[in-house]
Design a protein around this motif. Structure first.
Motif, PDB file in Angstrom:
ATOM      1  N   ASN B 167      -5.839  -5.146   0.504  1.00  0.00           N
ATOM      2  CA  ASN B 167      -6.599  -5.113   1.881  1.00  0.00           C
ATOM      3  C   ASN B 167      -6.440  -4.066   2.568  1.00  0.00           C
ATOM      4  N   VAL B 168      -6.901  -2.427   2.545  1.00  0.00           N
ATOM      5  CA  VAL B 168      -7.124  -1.054   2.797  1.00  0.00           C
ATOM      6  C   VAL B 168      -6.326  -0.992   3.903  1.00  0.00           C
ATOM      7  N   LEU B 169      -6.527  -1.191   4.926  1.00  0.00           N
ATOM      8  CA  LEU B 169      -5.785  -1.614   6.342  1.00  0.00           C
ATOM      9  C   LEU B 169      -4.899  -1.954   6.422  1.00  0.00           C
ATOM     10  N   ALA B 170      -4.672  -2.371   6.306  1.00  0.00           N
ATOM     11  CA  ALA B 170      -2.810  -3.308   6.148  1.00  0.00           C
ATOM     12  C   ALA B 170      -2.479  -3.414   4.493  1.00  0.00           C
ATOM     13  N   PRO B 171      -2.373  -2.427   3.445  1.00  0.00           N
ATOM     14  CA  PRO B 171      -2.096  -2.566   2.633  1.00  0.00           C
ATOM     15  C   PRO B 171      -0.559  -4.142   1.777  1.00  0.00           C
ATOM     16  N   GLU B 173      -0.193  -6.947   3.669  1.00  0.00           N
ATOM     17  CA  GLU B 173      -1.131  -7.965   3.722  1.00  0.00           C
ATOM     18  C   GLU B 173      -2.207  -8.675   2.592  1.00  0.00           C
ATOM     19  N   PHE B 207      -3.115   1.474  -0.383  1.00  0.00           N
ATOM     20  CA  PHE B 207      -3.667   2.171   0.305  1.00  0.00           C
ATOM     21  C   PHE B 207      -4.537   3.793   1.238  1.00  0.00           C
ATOM     22  N   GLY B 209      -7.297   3.367  -0.359  1.00  0.00           N
ATOM     23  CA  GLY B 209      -8.352   2.974  -0.624  1.00  0.00           C
ATOM     24  C   GLY B 209      -8.672   2.389  -1.420  1.00  0.00           C
TER      25      GLY B 209
END
Lengths: 469, 1022
Positions: B167-171, B173, B207, B209
């Motif tokens: 999960n790039v937006l929330a690493p 997670e 994070f 990407g």
């Protein structure tokens, strides 16, 4: 004196009722998170498991924390014996919760002692979504509203609703599960049914007010993320499937669970109701599709056309999507491999047999019709309207096929990444696709041309994508 | 008091590390930190006067001049800001200055997928064979083994699995972090800690990407590991820091000490932490294998005890071997054992070299011999014996899997005999190997070609060749890069390219013209190992590469095998598992043995001779307190259970059920004399025989020369096969030397020329025909596709497709008087098929049977030549052919071949599998692994010895061997025979008493023999 003691204990009893620990709310989430890896359904170190209350309770002496093995191992001085082994100990506040719960009599406030605890956990409260997106998130679900004027899609802990003409963000329905995998509009666009969760730990199926974003009802929680969802034609039954291998059907209005089925051996990736409402078809990563009785959930037959040794399109393929063609009533299933399988659930049952005559059966051509889609790494999503079927997958191309002759009508090219989601709005002749990179494209289904393309992340600015801490 | 204490501590520290150092050294010698994420592990070494090194990494004082440029985390240097500075390292009066350059601190440097993300997953064990690296992954999540397939891993981690793992937006997670942190239940357990560098790296990668392999991502081309030389950790200084530098193809270098994985070969000797710190434990040697991506290096560690207490008494040294073994013992403070007695030596060396117990007469003679060089002389005698050659051939035959079930029609005996002769003549080992590896032709005629005949495909040929000659077990590399060695899948298939053209056709070994080896994963056509072939046969280059003196494996593997045969344990053990993670227990010893083997022309007997003459070989098995725990440094001899064949023969010999070796020799000499006499008789009639044959030939209407075949030539269809000329067909004198013509057994026998199922193409058959006069000739041949035929270069038959009865094809032409050259071309359009040809009419008449020569074509050809034109070789061929016609000689030779072989298991190339031999570990010869022969003691062995059928049968007649002797001599002979020593007085007393008290003397003798067989002294070699 005796009388007094009774009174005191009554009083303290009352006092404790106020602060009583709820097993399902307070204790189970902690134990499941920290202990289930080694003491669960897959692994049972020391012959002890905690994934159901019945098993967990074997190490509990109600009222006596210090005689309860479950508590003793949490506070053992010897690091080799203290649980969780080779890991940090539980937070002292969590240990206190366990102690207090046992001291209070170790009561069970779940619904079934023999059922997996994880599936009985109360719905989670979800955090806020970010005001601005640092980077886009993959669009794993999108759905046109019944009038085709707006488009709902998955975000981070939210569903975002966009106007289609012109494209603009209208609303954000926040405090929803981490990931949204499946979306359906309901009640003439007044409500949304939302399926999703957190991979590996939590799944949720909820009814959400399309204006306020309020969770009106949580139909149920799952042990893993919800992947597929379908409404029957009458609009009174709701079926959902999860990566925890379960399929469940609910009464849409009362919220009552009608049945649960767990006949797949891997993630159940999609579900679909037959046009006559008799069957639910499910697809799975276990390379099969199954046909369930829509009323009871009982297995009607297994469709093995995605793993065949003989005939056309041989190989072993994971299945990702299913949809019923509205006019013929035939089901289409697709996943890895090179073709959509078009088949009839009843005929599939007639062609099934025992393992002993399997080779003979498979060598005969079955009734299955194949629509070759020619997409490399497989198709993840599919939708149908009238006599057309739309597919989207890993090579970033969506395609429209004529259902009758299998011919390609349009190729929708332009995405630079995998497409995970697709929906069409026959009313407005629009098709929407969403990709890994967060890009959503709107297409004209009559011409095959792209109408609009945008990154579906509120506040995201491509020039300022933040990758540095 | 505090002052005093401080003083004391300082003092004691300096006694530990001070004064003895000659100099200190720091690795690396310069630092260039060109990324925010760069760091560098320093390793500081102090060199003592005696040449030993000591790790001072954690004792030295390290100071950075400018803290704005770089900082220190214990002994790891981290960049702070762009600039240059120095690091000053001090140990007592010594100091070293290390320049540091820090740059690009404000530039971005995204995490690289292959060299960082996958390396981290490897380090944490995620992609190990027992976890997600198993062929089908674990719990639905699959990674390639040790990250060798980055494309697969990229798919699995990022977009695959419905994008569930990152999960790039929330690493935080991301499932791929939550599972190993145990925030979500993970059957694999806790693999990451929240503050660890691995966690930070993976989180940062997500994070940024979660990018997969990017174009031009720098590839690691090699790693450099420090220390490079073996390090001795002498108690109490039992630490050694390792540093690992990775070199990339964009000319950059990075410290990957914390990304590399470390594994020890011997946990009890040394363990290693995940940061590359080695901790010595017990006396001994271990290899620390350092792996980073596909690169692998080893650091050799020897743990030695403290130096003060041990006193080294220099032992007797016979040759260089002793010196090298003793150097090692001295270092490890292990006491060398004394020299064994003559009895022990005699029995040991006799068993090791010939597989047999020494004959009683020899024992007596040897024990009473006073000469000082009698051991050396005995060794020489044994090395020159046939028994030595046979016993060594047996061991080689084990590895080459010579069995009559696979090598039928006498080929097993033929091949084994060839090996035995090669060993007997002491043919250089490189020559033997080249002959085996480049053999082509009919395995009934070309003995070494049976090596390929016994291996049924390219894979087993690759694996056998690697294991036998290179000591490499590369089976793993067939499907993935070898997990513990530098052997990659590319290497496997490049060796495969050497052998892929071999065409095994019913014992016929031929080379196809094409058949390239393609890599199963990349589909690339592999270049043969050893270099691109100059000819159609890539084996030539490979054999050349393998047998050069500088080959890293060839000589070492062979000397190690010989060493293991004589010492009971290889310097590298297992003997066919050479890899950097399985180091030799004595590196200089193995190097020296291999060097002298290679430089002395690969003389095997010389290696045996050197080792047997060493004091090390002649040490007693008696262990002392100071060497009892030594298992690999050859401080004392090993007690070894006799091998299955040795034990079988020893029992046979002691029970008198076989002729004694001396007797055997006498019988053999007798037979050989008879053979010589008979040869003389046969040879005396040689010229008469030749004359009569020549005369007979001249009277015949025609006679035939040897038949040769050429091809197969692949064609795209039958038409091309038929019409295209693959050689100069009309040239009626065909130069046999120019083309790869194969000699075929003869025409008269209607030898078949075969085609295989899918062979679409053509073959040629060529032969000379002598005709007395000009004559019409009619050939009959059997063929079902097309045939063309030329006589003296003139085409006289041309049929592309024979449609009628394929068995009744005739062709007519005219022979001129004298030599005629006939050439057939046969084409095949597919399907198995064979061709035969025969002359059926001459001038319209059936040739009378008397008119055919009955001689093989190649003999006929020689006889057709005038006597003076025959070469020596041709004369020899004629003579041996003539000898082969003599029945009496054939019988004598049969007996000579049989003599010992029927009786002694150690003297036979393929002892049949009996319950007894199998119980004692006789290998089945189904693999090239030396491990197929087991030496484990089992219950069945005890049962076989106590009351097994074979032992019982042999015992029954055992009284006959001894009954004529007086009681005293009897006991003496029994002991000399079984143990190669005289009995003690008390043993004589006891044995005689037993005989006296028995009712039946024969029974008593049998009992005594039985008792002797069942002693440790008998079953074991001491």
């Amino acid at each position: 004196m005796r009388k007094l003691a009774v009174t005191v204990s009554l009083l303290t009893g009352l006092a404790q009722v106020q602060a009583e620990i709820s097993f399902m709310h307070d204790v189970a989430p902690v134990l499941l998170q920290r202990c289930e890896g080694c003491h669960g359904s897959k692994k049972s170190k020391g012959d002890y498991r905690i994934h159901t209350f019945e098993f967990l309770n074997q190490a509990v002496t109600p009222g006596k924390p210090h005689e309860s093995y479950l508590y003793a191992v949490l506070v053992d001085d010897d690091p080799d014996f203290r649980m969780p082994q080779k890991d940090d100990s539980l937070a002292s506040s969590d240990i206190e919760l366990v102690r207090q719960w046992i001291a209070e009599g170790a009561n069970f406030d779940g619904s079934d002692r023999k059922m997996s605890l994880r599936s009985q956990l109360p719905p989670r409260e979800h955090p806020q979504s970010p005001e601005l997106y640092r980077v886009p998130v993959p669009v794993t679900a999108l759905a046109f509203s019944p009038d085709g004027k707006s488009l709902a899609m998955s975000g981070h802990h939210e569903v975002t609703v966009w106007g289609v003409k012109p494209v603009k963000l209208i609303r954000r329905l926040k405090n929803l599960p981490l990931r949204i995998q499946t979306l359906k509009w309901h009640a003439d666009g007044g409500q949304l049914i939302v399926g999703g969760g957190s991979p590996g730990e939590y799944g949720e199926l909820a009814l959400v007010d399309a204006l306020s974003g309020e969770r009106l009802r949580v139909y149920g929680t799952f042990e893993d993320i919800v992947l597929g969802m379908a409404l029957n034609q009458a609009g009174d039954r709701l079926t959902a499937s999860s990566a925890d291998r379960r399929v469940r059907t609910y009464d849409l209005t009362s919220g009552k669970r009608c049945w649960e089925s767990s006949v797949h051996s891997d993630w159940v990736t999609s579900v679909a109701f037959s046009i006559d409402n008799n069957f639910v078809v499910t697809t799975s990563r276990d390379q099969t599709a199954k046909v369930l009785d829509a009323k009871t959930g009982e297995l009607f037959t297994t469709y093995n056309g995605h793993r065949q040794k003989f005939g056309e399109f041989t190989g072993r393929f994971k299945v990702f999507a299913s949809v019923f063609e509205p006019i013929s009533g035939l089901v289409m299933t697709v996943g890895e491999g090179k073709a959509i399988r078009v088949w009839n659930p009843v005929k599939a049952e007639e062609e099934s047999g025992t393992a002993s005559d399997m080779e003979k059966r498979f060598s005969k051509a079955g009734h299955t019709r194949y629509i070759e889609h020619g997409m490399g790494l497989g198709v993840f999503a599919m939708c149908a309207s009238k006599n057309l079927v739309y597919t989207a997958g890993a090579d970033g191309v969506a395609k429209a096929f004529n259902f009758e002759d299998g011919k390609v009508l349009h190729e929708f090219k332009g995405h630079l990444d995998w497409i995970y989601s697709i929906d069409c709005s026959p009313k407005t002749s629009r098709l929407a696709t969403g990709s890994y990179s967060g890009e959503v494209r709107l297409w004209d289904t009559d011409t095959g041309e792209v109408v609009y393309s945008f990154i579906a992340a509120p506040g995201y600015d491509v020039k300022q994508a933040i990758f540095d801490n | 008091m505090p002052h005093l204490l401080a003083l004391f501590i300082t003092f004691s520290c300096s006694t530990v590390i001070a004064k003895k150092f000659e100099r200190i050294e720091v690795f690396p010698t310069e630092l260039n930190l060109a990324s925010k994420r760069s760091k560098a592990q320093l390793v500081i070494t102090g060199w003592l006067e005696n040449g030993e090194a000591r790790d001072l990494t954690r004792l030295a004082k390290i100071v950075i001049s400018d803290k704005k440029v770089a900082n220190l985390n214990r002994s790891i240097v981290m960049p702070v800001g762009d600039g240059e500075t120095d690091i000053l390292i001090r140990v007592d009066e010594h100091s070293v200055k290390l320049p540091v350059r820090v740059s690009r601190q404000s530039a971005t440097d995204p995490i690289r997928f292959t060299t960082e993300t996958l390396a981290t997953l490897t380090k944490k064990g995620c992609n190990a064979g027992s976890c997600h690296g198993s062929p089908h992954g674990k719990a639905g999540f699959s990674l390639s083994l040790f990250g060798f397939d980055a494309a697969h891993d990229e798919l699995s981690l990022i977009r695959g699995g419905l994008n569930r793992r990152i999960n790039v937006l929330a690493p935080d997670e991301s499932l791929m972090l939550k599972k190993p942190l145990l925030k979500v239940p993970h059957v694999g357990g806790k693999k990451l800690i929240q503050n660890g560098s691995a966690y930070h790296l993976l989180r940062q990668w997500i994070f940024e990407g979660a990018r997969g392999v990017i174009k031009n991502e720098p590839k690691c081309v090699k790693i450099e590991v420090y220390p490079k030389q073996e390090r001795v950790l002498r108690a109490p200084h039992l630490q050694q820091q390792i540093s690992v530098l990775a070199y990339f193809n964009n000319k950059t270098v990075r410290d990957v000490t914390d990304l590399a994985t470390y594994q020890t070969s011997k946990r009890q000797v040394a363990t290693v932490e995940s940061n590359g710190l080695v901790l010595g434990r017990e006396r001994g040697s271990a290899a620390i294998t350092v792996r980073y991506l596909e690169s692998l290096e080893s650091v050799y560690i020897t743990v030695a005890p403290e130096s003060e207490r041990f006193v080294w008494l220099p032992p007797q040294e016979n040759n260089g071997i002793d010196q090298l073994v003793n150097d090692r013992l001295k270092l490890l403070q292990i006491e060398p054992a004394s020299t064994c007695s003559d009895s022990v030596f005699l029995r040991r060396v006799h068993l090791d070299l010939t597989g047999l117990l020494p004959p009683t007469v020899l024992v007596r003679a040897f024990l009473s011999n006073d000469s000082s060089n009698k051991r050396t002389k005995l060794i020489n005698d044994l090395l020159n014996s046939r028994e030595f050659a046979r016993f060594q051939a047996l061991q080689m035959a084990d590895l080459l899997r010579i069995t009559p079930e696979v090598l039928t029609d006498g080929r097993a005996t033929f091949f084994a005999k060839w090996i035995e002769d090669a060993i007997y003549k002491n043919l250089p080992y490189d020559k033997i190997t080249r002959q085996i590896l480049t053999a082509s032709g009919d395995s009934k005629v070309v003995a070494p070609a049976n090596f390929y005949a016994s291996l049924n495909n390219t894979e087993s040929t690759v694996e056998s060749t690697a294991q036998i000659f290179m000591g490499a077990r590369i089976q793993c590399a067939k499907c993935h890069n070898h997990p513990f060695e530098n052997w990659t899948q590319d290497d496997y298939y490049s060796i495969g390219a050497v052998f892929n053209r071999i065409n095994r056709d019913k014992g016929m070994i031929l080379m196809n013209n094409s058949d390239e080896m393609t890599h199963p994963r990349t589909g690339k056509v592999m270049e043969p190992w050893g270099g691109k072939a100059d000819s159609a046969d890539p084996r030539l280059k490979f054999a050349e590469w393998l047998t050069t003196t500088s080959n890293p494996w060839f000589a070492r593997v062979m000397v190690n095998r010989i060493w293991a045969r004589l010492m009971g344990r290889g310097i590298v053990e297992p003997v066919d598992d050479f890899r950097s993670s399985n180091p030799p227990s004595n590196v200089p010893l193995l190097n020296e043995l291999a060097n002298s083997f290679a430089t002395n022309g690969f003389n095997c007997k010389q290696v045996y001779r050197e080792i047997c003459n060493s004091q090390v070989y002649q040490r007693t098995t008696q262990a002392s307190e100071l060497n009892a725990d030594d298992n690999e440094n050859f401080s004392h001899a090993r007690v070894r259970l006799l091998t299955a064949e040795q034990l079988h023969d020893a029992i046979s010999y002691v029970t008198g059920s076989v002729q004694p070796a001396g007797e055997m020799l006498r019988m053999k000499t007798e037979l050989e004399n008879k053979e010589r006499e008979r040869i003389a008789i046969v040879d005396s009639s040689q010229s008469n025989w030749e004359d009569s044959q020549t005369k007979r030939l001249s009277k015949l209407d025609f006679h035939l020369g040897a038949q040769w075949s050429l091809g197969f030539f692949k064609a795209k269809d039958q038409k091309e096969a038929h019409e295209k000329a693959f050689i100069e067909e009309t040239k009626f004198y065909l130069d046999l030397a120019k083309q790869d013509w194969q000699l075929q057994p003869d025409w008269e026998q209607a030898k078949k020329v075969d085609f295989q199922e899918n062979e679409i193409g053509a073959k040629y058959i060529y032969q000379k025909i002598w005709s007395r006069e000009h004559a019409k000739v009619k050939f009959h041949f059997v063929a079902d596709d097309g045939v063309r035929a030329w006589l003296n270069g003139r085409l006289f038959y041309d049929q592309i497709q024979i449609l009628e009865n394929p068995n009744t094809q005739y062709a007519e032409t005219e022979l001129s008087s004298g030599i005629n050259y006939i050439l057939f071309k046969v084409n095949n359009k597919g399907g198995a098929f064979h061709f035969t040809v025969k002359i059926v009419e001459l001038d319209g008449e059936k040739p009378k049977s008397a008119s055919t020569s009955n001689l093989p074509g190649h003999i006929t050809e020689i006889l057709a030549k005038p006597f003076l034109n025959r070469s020596d070789d041709q004369q020899k061929t004629l003579r041996s052919y003539h000898q082969s016609l003599d029945d009496k000689l054939a019988e004598l030779r049969h007996q000579l071949g049989l003599d010992v072989r029927l009786q002694y298991a150690t003297q036979r190339p393929w002892p049949e599998q009996t319950d007894f031999l199998k119980a004692f570990g006789q290998p089945k010869r189904t693999s090239p692994c030396a491990c197929e022969r087991t030496g484990e003691p089992t219950l069945e062995q005890a049962l076989q010895l106590l009351n097994g059928r074979q032992v019982y049968d042999k015992l029954t007649g055992s009284n006959k061997k001894y009954e004529s002797l007086t009681d005293h001599t009897l006991v003496e002979v029994l002991f000399l025979t079984a143990y190669s020593r005289y009995p003690s007085d008390s043993e004589i007393g006891k044995a005689r008493k037993y005989i006296d008290h028995s009712e039946n003397r024969d029974d008593a003798i049998r009992d005594l023999v039985w008792a002797l067989i069942n002693t440790q002294e008998f079953m074991f070699q001491h």
